[in-house]
Design an enzyme around this catalytic site. Structure first.
Site, short mmCIF file in Angstrom:
data_model
loop_
_atom_site.label_atom_id
_atom_site.label_comp_id
_atom_site.label_asym_id
_atom_site.label_seq_id
_atom_site.Cartn_x
_atom_site.Cartn_y
_atom_site.Cartn_z
N ASP A 99 7.07 2.80 1.48
CA ASP A 99 7.59 4.15 1.73
C ASP A 99 6.90 4.85 2.89
O ASP A 99 7.20 6.00 3.19
CB ASP A 99 7.52 5.02 0.47
CG ASP A 99 6.12 5.47 0.12
OD1 ASP A 99 5.17 4.72 0.42
OD2 ASP A 99 5.96 6.56 -0.47
N ASP B 60 3.72 5.88 3.54
CA ASP B 60 2.66 6.88 3.48
C ASP B 60 1.27 6.26 3.57
O ASP B 60 0.26 6.96 3.53
CB ASP B 60 2.78 7.77 2.23
CG ASP B 60 2.62 7.02 0.92
OD1 ASP B 60 2.47 5.77 0.94
OD2 ASP B 60 2.64 7.67 -0.15
N SER C 114 6.94 3.27 -3.66
CA SER C 114 5.84 3.03 -2.73
C SER C 114 5.61 1.55 -2.47
O SER C 114 6.48 0.85 -1.97
CB SER C 114 4.58 3.73 -3.25
OG SER C 114 3.56 3.74 -2.29
N ASP D 32 3.21 0.55 4.13
CA ASP D 32 3.74 0.13 2.83
C ASP D 32 5.21 0.52 2.76
O ASP D 32 5.79 1.03 3.72
CB ASP D 32 2.93 0.74 1.68
CG ASP D 32 3.06 2.26 1.59
OD1 ASP D 32 3.40 2.88 2.61
OD2 ASP D 32 2.81 2.82 0.51
#
Length: 447
Positions: free
Chosen positions: A244, A246, A103, A242
């Site tokens: 990743d 999400d 993440s 960010d």
């Protein structure tokens, strides 16, 4: 419930090379997951996607080998946002989706997250079953039963079309200049296409991943570069994802930051005005009290979940509500997605802005964030602060001094030996005093 050895609230995560984030473990994890999925009677295929970390190649290969050894077919998606993997797992009718990502963390960290065949987090029972198989030695299936691997070349295009499908056909971004910060992460090759195809003029930063620069001074945790770009380009809005994909945060045309609490309020208040909210809103223990007070003013119920998008989703499902989120920019919009999706959340906020006929600044003005201060008290070992009489008494005195317009939160960190002491209220001076006094009580009470 049996204590989990590897799975946390959001999968498995750590520093690359340190157990369990090693190729040996990932090989075993792939095999164990394959065994668990097969015995659960699920379809015999798994999707694997990743963000742009250099270590993703290594772990992708290890997971692929482990799954194949268990007799499970693998579809490789390459670098894709986490929510894209959730979506594609559903559309491919796969047993599960696996995300290789840490993440918003730096490149030297990585992790694994699973999605069910429905594109949701795996249930606890299946995670426990995977852990049970991790305790068993790998046994390769018969040669004629080995799994096969293939690449899905059109995964980005499929996801771009899905994102666009979450807004009405008549919705466009014509005449709008956006700056996108893709954090050198998984959205770098899909987010620009989504917003350009909807008509926006798009300037992109943070879209040159080299395997080591993910989240490095860019993205939703470092908004400085986006602020600068919005000012230089005289853009209407900046959007930061960010690593990743999400999470999403924004920067308004005047350079002010728009955090997840404000985005949640904008989305909820506009849907309420349109009669499309269908219930209340879920935040977390850390959501600014200003959100709760502003929603109350317009007749919207608000509930707090534990910190983490998994817990936000749990409360949404329990109440059959549609919208929840965190200040970090995780937003869950259940009538659009099965998990937090930065691109889809951004589109829904832009849709709310366009429908309202107001500017982002005017919509934000509907709520006032209350002063908030937090002190992290380091302790020798984590303990429940609400189990100590002296702390509870001090907290009661502090709450009485703040009255109804204030809020105090004490909680142990889930990952570090810290007790977090947080307060909100009308006066910044009062909040600072209360937090410092409570932090001192916690320090003295430390065993």
């Amino acid at each position: 419930m049996t204590q989990r050895k590897y799975f946390g609230t959001d999968g498995i995560r750590g520093r690359v090379g340190d157990s369990p984030i090693t190729p040996e473990f990932m090989l075993h994890l792939g095999w164990a997951a394959g065994q668990a999925f097969k015995r659960a009677g699920q379809r015999n295929s798994v999707l694997i996607g990743k963000d742009t970390r250099l270590s993703g190649y290594m772990f992708e290969s290890a997971l692929e080998a482990g799954l194949a050894a268990a007799g499970v077919d693998v579809k490789l998606l390459g670098p894709m946002p986490t929510p894209a993997i959730a979506y594609l797992t559903r559309t491919f009718r796969a047993s599960a989706g696996i995300v290789i990502s840490a993440s918003h963390n730096p490149h030297h960290d990585n992790g694994i997250k699973f999605f069910s065949s429905a594109g949701t987090k795996l249930d606890d029972a299946l995670e426990a079953e995977i852990e049970r198989w991790l305790d068993q030695p790998i046994e390769v299936c018969e040669p004629e039963e080995l799994g096969k691997a293939s690449r899905v070349d059109d995964a980005p295009g499929r996801y771009v079309e899905f994102c666009k499908s979450t807004v009405p056909n008549e919705f466009t971004l014509d005449g709008m200049h956006l700056v996108l910060d893709c954090a050198h992460g998984a959205t770098y090759h899909v987010a620009p296409k989504v917003f350009r195809e909807l008509g926006a003029k798009v300037t992109v930063i943070g879209a040159e991943p080299d395997g080591l620069n993910i989240n490095l001074n860019v993205g939703s945790t470092h908004l400085g570069a986006l602020k600068q770009a919005v000012a230089e380009k005289k853009a209407d809005l900046g959007i930061a994802f960010d690593g990743d994909g999400d999470r999403v945060l924004m920067v308004d045309r005047d350079g002010s930051e728009v955090d997840g609490d404000e985005l949640l309020y904008i989305l909820a208040s506009q849907r309420q005005a349109e009669g499309r909210l269908n219930g209340g809103v879920v935040g977390t223990l850390m959501t600014n009290l200003g959100v709760e007070l502003a929603l109350r003013e317009i007749g919207v119920e608000f509930e707090r979940a534990k910190v983490g998008d998994r817990y936000v989703m749990e409360r949404l499902l329990a109440n059959n509500w549609l919208i929840g989120g965190e200040g970090s920019g995780h937003m869950v919009i259940r009538d659009c997605t099965t998990t937090g999706d930065g691109i889809v959340s951004a589109l829904q906020v832009l849709l709310a802005v366009r429908k309202s006929g107001k500017t982002m600044g005017e919509l934000r003005a509907g709520m006032s964030k209350l002063p908030q201060k937090m002190i992290n008290v380091r302790v020798a070992e984590r303990f429940d602060p609400l189990g100590r009489a002296d702390i509870v008494e001090a907290m009661a005195r502090a709450e009485a001094s703040l009255g109804d317009a204030g809020r105090i939160l004490l909680r142990a960190s889930g990952t570090e030996p810290l007790i977090r002491v947080m307060a909100e209220g009308q006066s910044a001076d009062d909040i600072t005093r209360v937090v410092e006094e409570l932090a001192l009580v916690v320090e003295r009470s430390t065993p």
